[in-house]
Design an enzyme around this catalytic site. Sequence first.
Site, PDB file in Angstrom:
ATOM      1  N   SER A 180       0.845  -1.229  -0.003  1.00  9.45           N
ATOM      2  CA  SER A 180       0.046   0.153  -0.017  1.00  9.45           C
ATOM      3  C   SER A 180       0.697   1.072   0.050  1.00  9.45           C
ATOM      4  O   SER A 180       0.468   2.140  -0.406  1.00  9.45           O
ATOM      5  CB  SER A 180      -0.820   0.055   1.211  1.00  9.45           C
ATOM      6  OG  SER A 180      -0.204  -0.034   2.591  1.00  9.45           O
ATOM      7  N   HIS A 208      -5.586  -3.707  -2.377  1.00 12.65           N
ATOM      8  CA  HIS A 208      -5.409  -3.025  -3.581  1.00 12.65           C
ATOM      9  C   HIS A 208      -5.446  -3.545  -4.971  1.00 12.65           C
ATOM     10  O   HIS A 208      -5.226  -2.876  -5.963  1.00 12.65           O
ATOM     11  CB  HIS A 208      -4.133  -2.193  -3.124  1.00 12.65           C
ATOM     12  CG  HIS A 208      -4.141  -1.249  -1.984  1.00 12.65           C
ATOM     13  ND1 HIS A 208      -4.747   0.026  -1.984  1.00 12.65           N
ATOM     14  CD2 HIS A 208      -3.720  -1.530  -0.843  1.00 12.65           C
ATOM     15  CE1 HIS A 208      -4.474   0.369  -0.724  1.00 12.65           C
ATOM     16  NE2 HIS A 208      -3.988  -0.297   0.019  1.00 12.65           N
ATOM     17  N   LYS A 239     -11.952   0.258  -1.248  1.00  6.42           N
ATOM     18  CA  LYS A 239     -11.188   0.798  -1.983  1.00  6.42           C
ATOM     19  C   LYS A 239     -11.610   0.874  -3.468  1.00  6.42           C
ATOM     20  O   LYS A 239     -12.409   1.472  -3.920  1.00  6.42           O
ATOM     21  CB  LYS A 239      -9.516   0.155  -2.214  1.00  6.42           C
ATOM     22  CG  LYS A 239      -9.131   0.333  -0.516  1.00  6.42           C
ATOM     23  CD  LYS A 239      -7.978  -0.266  -0.291  1.00  6.42           C
ATOM     24  CE  LYS A 239      -7.560  -0.256   0.945  1.00  6.42           C
ATOM     25  NZ  LYS A 239      -8.080   0.500   2.100  1.00  6.42           N
TER      26      LYS A 239
HETATM   27  C1  LIG Z   1      -2.998  -3.875   2.375  1.00  3.70           C
HETATM   28  C2  LIG Z   1      -4.214  -3.199   3.004  1.00  3.70           C
HETATM   29  N1  LIG Z   1      -4.850  -4.297   4.117  1.00  3.70           N
HETATM   30  C3  LIG Z   1      -5.985  -4.005   4.678  1.00  3.70           C
HETATM   31  C4  LIG Z   1      -6.392  -2.671   5.068  1.00  3.70           C
HETATM   32  C5  LIG Z   1      -7.486  -2.237   5.891  1.00  3.70           C
HETATM   33  O1  LIG Z   1      -8.523  -2.308   5.006  1.00  3.70           O
HETATM   34  P1  LIG Z   1      -9.749  -1.235   5.656  1.00  3.70           P
HETATM   35  O2  LIG Z   1      -9.682   0.172   4.999  1.00  3.70           O
HETATM   36  O3  LIG Z   1     -11.075  -1.963   4.922  1.00  3.70           O
HETATM   37  O4  LIG Z   1     -10.026  -1.677   6.950  1.00  3.70           O
HETATM   38  C6  LIG Z   1      -6.018  -1.724   4.147  1.00  3.70           C
HETATM   39  C7  LIG Z   1      -6.106  -0.072   4.015  1.00  3.70           C
HETATM   40  O5  LIG Z   1      -6.626   0.543   4.825  1.00  3.70           O
HETATM   41  C8  LIG Z   1      -4.622  -1.993   3.324  1.00  3.70           C
HETATM   42  O6  LIG Z   1      -4.042  -1.103   2.386  1.00  3.70           O
END
Ligand SMILES: Cc1ncc(COP(=O)(O)O)c(C=O)c1O
Length: 392
Positions: A180, A208, A239
């Site tokens: 990310s 992502h 996302k």
């Molecule tokens: C790679 C990754 N995993 C998990 C999450 C968590 O997801 P959420 O925003 O739905 O809690 C994110 C982003 O926030 C992320 O970038």
Amino acid sequence: MKNWELEVNNELHQLADKDLMRELKITLHAANSVCMRDGKKLLNFSSNNYLGLAKHPLLIQAMQKAEEAGSPSSRLLVGHEDATHYLEEQLAKWQQAESALVFSNGYMANLGVLSAFLNSRDAVFSDQFNHASIVDGIRLSGARSFRYRHNNMNHLESLLQRASKKNYRRKLIVTDAVFSMDGDIAPLREIILLKEKYGAALFVDEAHSVGTMGPLGRGLAHHLGIADQVDLHMGTFSKAFGVYGAYVTAKKDWIRYLINTSRSFIYTTALPPCIIAAIIQSLKVIQKSDKSRHLLHRKSMEFRSELTKYGFDTANSSTQIVPIVIGDSFQALTFSQKLMEKGVLAVAIRPPTVPVDGARLRFSLMSSHREEDIQKAIKSIIQIGNEYGVIR
Ligand SMILES: Cc1ncc(COP(=O)(O)O)c(C=O)c1O
């Protein structure tokens, strides 16, 4: 209480001294490619609404049609509506998996999967750049954690070898599909070879990559044709889906295991019907979004190659997430501030989200970004980069 006040204040001062203080900002239309802050229009390169679906009329209509505002309880108490059951069936079908389970969000899905499947008798192998929710899930599980250098298969193998000398009950490799803060991708094929060789299971966080990659937006593992060798797949609805929430797919019994043991699934209220309705619509739209995916990749590639041509360090990005690695937190903040003055919003990402001396600007592209806006942003980035000596 006096020592509380002193210590809290002290720690806040320390953060400010290191340029690590975070502030909440009011931003209007934050999911759009153009947003507003302090009465000023900004080209938005900080939203994860990659395909622009947060504003899609079908998703908004679906939300408006919902008959109830909230959810009454945890799903294990009062049960769930047939829409949730339908969504999970559709998710499993889309991912060509046996079964799917919806979670409240990606953070809770990662926490819930890792802490359910692992305990202190197990070993977990985690890429050093994995998302914070994976790091926290591992901590919560109590498993022996082996952190391997980013995308470094030799290091992963040496840790697997070391662990095979001990009698761990379960071994699990966990990785983001798209990282990310770097925008690069995990070498899933190589990881699968190692998983087979050392008898480990594999958990891939496709936060992502679902929606943006692969046939019908199924993600990286499908893009590589190896999805059937991933044991646990996680995706978010926050996302590319443009809504909120997350899901996990796996074998039927593994999902039944999660329903029975995953505390972040059991001890929380179900997602409300309006959210479920919007996700169902989004899943339909996502599968038909080849054109948007193509636009997103083309625009991301053009943006990235222009920046690298001018000497910016874009790490190993190959996706819609494009960092400019700067190093120093103060310099990254200044760069972001100067860009904002020129009408471009790209947030400075600082430790602990990225390694010490790894501060950066993180740009995320959207299929709805206009070509002329991308060019305008590039021009501003180059101007400021030259002024502040950020270009290599
Ligand atoms: C790679 C990754 N995993 C998990 C999450 C968590 O997801 P959420 O925003 O739905 O809690 C994110 C982003 O926030 C992320 O970038």
